[in-house]
Design a protein around this motif. Structure first.
Motif, PDB file in Angstrom:
ATOM      1  N   HIS A   5      -5.309  27.133  20.017  1.00 25.18           N
ATOM      2  CA  HIS A   5      -5.155  27.348  21.461  1.00 25.18           C
ATOM      3  C   HIS A   5      -6.452  27.829  22.096  1.00 25.18           C
ATOM      4  N   HIS A  76     -10.611  33.522  24.874  1.00 23.44           N
ATOM      5  CA  HIS A  76     -10.935  33.217  23.479  1.00 23.44           C
ATOM      6  C   HIS A  76     -10.498  31.808  23.104  1.00 23.44           C
ATOM      7  N   GLU A 125     -10.760  33.459  17.717  1.00 25.28           N
ATOM      8  CA  GLU A 125      -9.597  33.947  16.978  1.00 25.28           C
ATOM      9  C   GLU A 125      -9.342  32.994  15.809  1.00 25.28           C
TER      10      GLU A 125
HETATM   11 CO    CO Z   1      -4.881  33.814  20.932  1.00 20.66          CO
END
Ligand code: CO
Length: 133
Positions: A5, A76, A125
């Protein structure tokens, strides 16, 4: 390895959905509060990835401070990996610095963040699904 994502910090989920869903034509998925992360999230799935619109539940938390300091924008990028420990080892061997420890979502997904200093200004991440190994 693929992008799981891309998280975008926003002030107002409905205003952001007016662009991403209504104008751009993305499909809105779930929308829920994630108190552990201090955010309300609207998910916009696309293929194997999704965009997550993040709205802080508290202006004083880390997403709130990000918005205050940098304004709306990419917060992120999350990369799905098969073995998060091995990836972290490899990153550290290459001199990268992590931001915090490996943590776990309720569904068993384990995640950790690479410090933006080590990733040319982007918070990265890492995600490992519970069934990855
Ligand atoms: Co995230």
């Amino acid at each position: 390895m693929h992008v799981h994502h891309i998280a975008i910090a926003v002030h107002d989920l409905d205003a952001a959905l007016a662009f991403y869903r209504d104008a751009l034509g993305m499909i809105e998925g779930d929308r829920r509060e994630v108190p552990a992360e201090g955010v309300e999230v609207a998910f916009l799935p696309m293929g194997e990835s999704e965009i997550e619109l993040l709205k802080p539940l508290d202006p004083g938390n880390s997403i709130g401070r990000f918005l205050e300091k940098r304004g709306e924008g990419i917060h992120h990028i999350c990369v799905l990996v098969e073995d998060i420990e091995a990836t972290i080892e490899q990153l550290k061997a290459g001199g990268a610095q992590m931001a915090g420890e490996v943590r776990e979502h309720a569904n068993g997904t384990r995640y950790a963040f690479v410090h933006p200093k080590s990733a040319h200004g982007v918070l990265i991440e890492l995600y490992q699904h519970a069934d990855a190994q």
